[in-house]
Design a protein around this motif. Sequence first.
Motif, PDB file in Angstrom:
ATOM      1  N   ARG A 145       0.680  -0.657   0.222  1.00  0.00           N
ATOM      2  CA  ARG A 145      -0.042   0.128  -0.286  1.00  0.00           C
ATOM      3  C   ARG A 145       0.662   1.332  -0.179  1.00  0.00           C
ATOM      4  O   ARG A 145       1.478   1.105   0.878  1.00  0.00           O
ATOM      5  CB  ARG A 145      -0.608  -0.051   1.214  1.00  0.00           C
ATOM      6  CG  ARG A 145      -1.716   1.460   1.399  1.00  0.00           C
ATOM      7  CD  ARG A 145      -2.407   1.129   2.405  1.00  0.00           C
ATOM      8  NE  ARG A 145      -2.904   0.102   2.751  1.00  0.00           N
ATOM      9  CZ  ARG A 145      -3.121  -1.026   4.033  1.00  0.00           C
ATOM     10  NH1 ARG A 145      -2.578  -0.339   4.905  1.00  0.00           N
ATOM     11  NH2 ARG A 145      -4.131  -1.654   4.067  1.00  0.00           N
TER      12      ARG A 145
ATOM     13  N   LYS B 137      -0.678   4.583  -0.898  1.00  0.00           N
ATOM     14  CA  LYS B 137      -1.383   5.932  -1.080  1.00  0.00           C
ATOM     15  C   LYS B 137      -2.079   6.349   0.172  1.00  0.00           C
ATOM     16  O   LYS B 137      -2.013   5.937   1.112  1.00  0.00           O
ATOM     17  CB  LYS B 137      -2.558   5.857  -2.184  1.00  0.00           C
ATOM     18  CG  LYS B 137      -3.607   4.915  -2.379  1.00  0.00           C
ATOM     19  CD  LYS B 137      -4.132   4.097  -3.449  1.00  0.00           C
ATOM     20  CE  LYS B 137      -4.891   3.095  -3.008  1.00  0.00           C
ATOM     21  NZ  LYS B 137      -5.670   2.088  -4.181  1.00  0.00           N
ATOM     22  N   ASP B 138      -3.127   7.190   0.237  1.00  0.00           N
ATOM     23  CA  ASP B 138      -3.543   8.030   0.782  1.00  0.00           C
ATOM     24  C   ASP B 138      -2.698   8.156   1.913  1.00  0.00           C
ATOM     25  O   ASP B 138      -3.547   7.885   3.591  1.00  0.00           O
ATOM     26  CB  ASP B 138      -4.636   7.340   1.266  1.00  0.00           C
ATOM     27  CG  ASP B 138      -5.757   7.082   0.502  1.00  0.00           C
ATOM     28  OD1 ASP B 138      -5.938   7.928  -0.383  1.00  0.00           O
ATOM     29  OD2 ASP B 138      -6.396   5.999  -0.219  1.00  0.00           O
ATOM     30  N   GLY B 139      -1.936   8.648   2.951  1.00  0.00           N
ATOM     31  CA  GLY B 139      -0.712   9.139   3.750  1.00  0.00           C
ATOM     32  C   GLY B 139      -0.791   8.012   4.122  1.00  0.00           C
ATOM     33  O   GLY B 139       0.611   7.781   5.298  1.00  0.00           O
TER      34      GLY B 139
ATOM     35  N   HIS C 283       6.663   9.283  -1.331  1.00  0.00           N
ATOM     36  CA  HIS C 283       5.449   8.324  -0.876  1.00  0.00           C
ATOM     37  C   HIS C 283       4.739   9.899  -0.123  1.00  0.00           C
ATOM     38  O   HIS C 283       3.388  10.580  -0.739  1.00  0.00           O
ATOM     39  CB  HIS C 283       5.077   7.656  -1.137  1.00  0.00           C
ATOM     40  CG  HIS C 283       5.134   6.547  -1.985  1.00  0.00           C
ATOM     41  ND1 HIS C 283       4.659   5.583  -3.403  1.00  0.00           N
ATOM     42  CD2 HIS C 283       6.267   5.582  -1.934  1.00  0.00           C
ATOM     43  CE1 HIS C 283       5.026   4.712  -3.845  1.00  0.00           C
ATOM     44  NE2 HIS C 283       6.391   4.700  -3.088  1.00  0.00           N
TER      45      HIS C 283
ATOM     46  N   ALA D  68       4.451   9.997   2.814  1.00  0.00           N
ATOM     47  CA  ALA D  68       3.618   9.412   3.476  1.00  0.00           C
ATOM     48  C   ALA D  68       3.262   9.857   4.954  1.00  0.00           C
ATOM     49  O   ALA D  68       4.829  10.380   5.788  1.00  0.00           O
ATOM     50  CB  ALA D  68       3.736   7.815   4.318  1.00  0.00           C
ATOM     51  N   LYS D  69       2.184   9.945   5.758  1.00  0.00           N
ATOM     52  CA  LYS D  69       1.890  10.242   7.062  1.00  0.00           C
ATOM     53  C   LYS D  69       2.301   9.824   8.110  1.00  0.00           C
ATOM     54  O   LYS D  69       3.197   9.405   9.325  1.00  0.00           O
ATOM     55  CB  LYS D  69       0.711  10.914   7.258  1.00  0.00           C
ATOM     56  CG  LYS D  69       0.213  11.984   6.652  1.00  0.00           C
ATOM     57  CD  LYS D  69       0.757  13.511   6.832  1.00  0.00           C
ATOM     58  CE  LYS D  69      -0.408  14.315   6.307  1.00  0.00           C
ATOM     59  NZ  LYS D  69       0.525  15.155   4.971  1.00  0.00           N
TER      60      LYS D  69
END
Length: 155
Positions: free
Chosen positions: A67, A69-71, A105, A107-108
Amino acid sequence: MYLREVRNNDIPEICKLPKTREELFYCFPSAVYPLSEDTLRQSIETRSDSTVVEIEGRVVAFANFYRWKDGLCSIGNVVVASDVRGAGVGRCLINHMVKLGFEKHHAKAVSVSCFNQNTAGLLFYPTLGFRPYDVEQRIDYNGNPVALIHLRRQS
């Protein structure tokens, strides 16, 4: 130690890294032992940032993102050759994947999952700043219930 993207000729070497059915389950729960080249290729094709660690020309570790995406980036298929465990290879690989997650990416958080029987993994990931946040029931290769512990590291 040298980190790099997976090349096609790495596939046979990566397939030999999990030495037992249990090791393969830890790094690739849906695969059948021994890990086939076709199964690994299919995984690499649907995932991101498939990375190997090389020592003296030998592939000794592998990981990727399932995965990204979406942080959230989630690290999967983590496997380190048994004869180099404890030598910093896993630490180098996971730190690299975390850096890719945060920098490439954006990412958070970066997550990784570890089965309850994988004591070494459960003790290892917190040393890199990962903290448990969820537990999920799964079934192992013998049909027994096991716990999949999800750990996360915030940016």
